[in-house]
Enzyme design. Structure first.
Site, PDB file in Angstrom:
ATOM      1  CE1 TYR A 141      -7.039   3.280  -0.585  1.00  0.00           C
ATOM      2  CE2 TYR A 141      -4.652   3.349  -0.256  1.00  0.00           C
ATOM      3  CZ  TYR A 141      -5.771   2.756  -0.826  1.00  0.00           C
ATOM      4  OH  TYR A 141      -5.632   1.630  -1.600  1.00  0.00           O
ATOM      5  CG  ASP A 156      -8.080   3.589  -5.138  1.00  0.00           C
ATOM      6  OD1 ASP A 156      -9.291   3.533  -5.475  1.00  0.00           O
ATOM      7  OD2 ASP A 156      -7.194   2.917  -5.705  1.00  0.00           O
ATOM      8  CD  GLU A 204      -3.049  -0.721  -0.035  1.00  0.00           C
ATOM      9  OE1 GLU A 204      -3.092   0.431  -0.517  1.00  0.00           O
ATOM     10  OE2 GLU A 204      -3.747  -1.652  -0.461  1.00  0.00           O
TER      11      GLU A 204
END
Length: 323
Positions: free
Chosen positions: A127, A145, A44
Site C-alpha cells: 500500500y 486503503d 503515509e
C-alpha cells in the site's frame, strides 16, 4: 464472486463526479500540493492506523526538524522515538528511520520514484509503495486503503462494508476502475480515499451529500446491514496500553529509569532526581503507568517486548530509549 462493475458510460460519470467533488471539497492537508516526496512518505507512514487530526501537528514538527531523509537518518533513535510522541505503534518510527538510511545509502538521499524500489525499502508494504509512487511521483498505481475499500464495497458491490481483510477480487476491481490517464488516476485515488474519509464513513455515512449516491449499489439495495460486526482493537488493560505507558516514561526520561521505579511509587521525587534530567515529567508518566494497576507479569512482559522490538534497551542503570 461476480462484481457488478459500472458500464463504461456510468464509470466515466462516476469518475467525473468524484473528481469534481474532490476538487471542491478536499481538505487542505500539508502533504498535498507541492509537498516533497519525503514529506509524502512520512505522512503515509504516520497515517497508518492513526487519524489525520493526530498526525498533522506531529508531521509538521517532524518536517521542520528533519526536512529530508539525510537529516532524519542522522538522528539518534532515541530522538526519533521522542518526536514520534503518542502517535502509537512506535515501531513505525524505527522502520522509517531504517528506510531513510537506505535512501541515503542506495539512492543518494532521494526517495525512489518507482513502486518496486519503494517496496524494497525497510518497513514499506505494497500500500505505502503504491501511495508514494502515485502521490509523490504521479505514477499510475492501484492504491487501496480502508476508505477506498469501503467506497467500492458500497458503490459497486452494494455491501455495507468490505470483507474483513483485503481480497484479490477487491484489488482486481480497484485496477479495473483506475483511470487510464496517469494524472487522472492519481486524483481518482486521492478522491475516492477522501470520499471514504469524509462522506462514506464506516459508522455514519452522509449519503445525502455523496456525489455518486445515484450510482451507489448499496443505496439501490436499500442500504442493507453489514454481514459481520467489525471488531475494534481493544485497548484498556492490554499489553499495548501498558507498552504505551512505559514508552511515555522512557520518552520523558533522558537518563535510564531504574527498573524498580516501574513498580514502586512515583511520589518520591528525591529518588528520581538522583538519575533523571526531568523528574517531574517522569514522575507524571510513572503515575499514569501506576494508575493502570498493572500486574507484575504483564509489566515484565511489556518491558521485555519493548526491548525485543528495539524500542527500549536495558543497561546497568535501568531502561532507556535506544541509542
Amino acid at each position: 464472486m461476480q462484481w457488478n462493475c459500472p458500464s463504461e458510460p456510468q464509470g466515466e460519470s462516476v469518475h467525473q463526479q468524484v473528481l469534481q467533488w474532490f476538487r471542491e471539497s478536499a481538505r487542505d492537508l500539508p502533504w498535498r500540493g507541492g509537498c516533497s516526496p519525503w514529506g509524502i512518505l512520512v505522512s503515509e507512514i504516520m497515517l497508518q492506523q492513526t487519524p489525520v487530526v493526530r498526525v498533522r501537528p506531529v508531521w509538521e514538527e517532524w518536517m521542520a526538524r528533519w526536512p529530508d531523509p539525510a537529516a532524519f537518518a542522522a538522528a539518534p533513535q532515541a530522538e526519533v522515538l521522542r518526536a514520534w510522541g503518542r502517535l502509537g505503534y512506535p515501531r513505525r518510527a524505527l522502520r522509517l528511520h531504517a528506510a531513510a538510511g537506505v535512501i541515503v545509502e542506495k539512492h543518494d538521499g532521494a526517495v525512489p520514484d518507482t513502486f518496486e524500489e519503494l517496496l524494497a525499502l525497510p518497513g514499506i508494504g505494497t500500500y505505502t509503495a503504491a501511495a508514494v509512487a502515485a502521490f509523490a511521483f504521479g505514477r499510475r498505481e492501484t492504491v487501496v486503503d480502508t476508505n477506498i475499500r469501503r467506497v467500492f464495497a458500497r458503490l459497486v458491490i452494494g455491501q455495507a462494508l468490505p470483507a474483513p481483510s483485503l481480497t484479490a477480487a477487491e484489488m482486481a476491481l480497484a485496477k479495473e476502475l483506475l483511470p487510464e490517464d496517469a494524472a487522472a488516476s492519481v486524483e481518482w485515488n486521492a478522491g475516492v480515499m477522501e470520499l471514504g474519509a469524509l462522506v462514506c464513513t464506516a459508522r455514519s455515512p452522509q449519503c445525502g451529500i455523496c456525489p455518486v449516491r445515484r450510482e451507489c449499489a448499496w443505496i439501490a439495495a436499500g442500504q442493507p446491514e453489514p454481514s459481520y460486526v467489525p471488531k475494534g482493537q481493544p485497548w484498556a488493560g492490554t499489553d499495548r496500553q501498558v507498552r504505551g505507558a512505559v514508552m511515555a516514561v522512557l520518552r520523558a526520561a533522558e537518563s535510564p529509569v531504574h527498573a524498580e521505579l516501574f513498580w514502586g511509587p512515583a511520589s518520591e521525587l528525591a529518588a528520581l532526581k538522583e538519575h533523571l534530567s526531568h523528574p517531574g515529567e517522569v514522575a507524571d508518566a510513572l503515575k499514569s503507568l501506576h494508575n493502570l494497576n498493572v500486574h507484575a507479569p504483564q509489566l515484565q512482559r511489556s518491558l521485555a517486548s519493548l526491548v525485543a522490538d528495539g524500542l527500549a534497551q536495558l543497561s546497568d542503570g535501568g531502561y532507556h530509549l535506544p541509542h
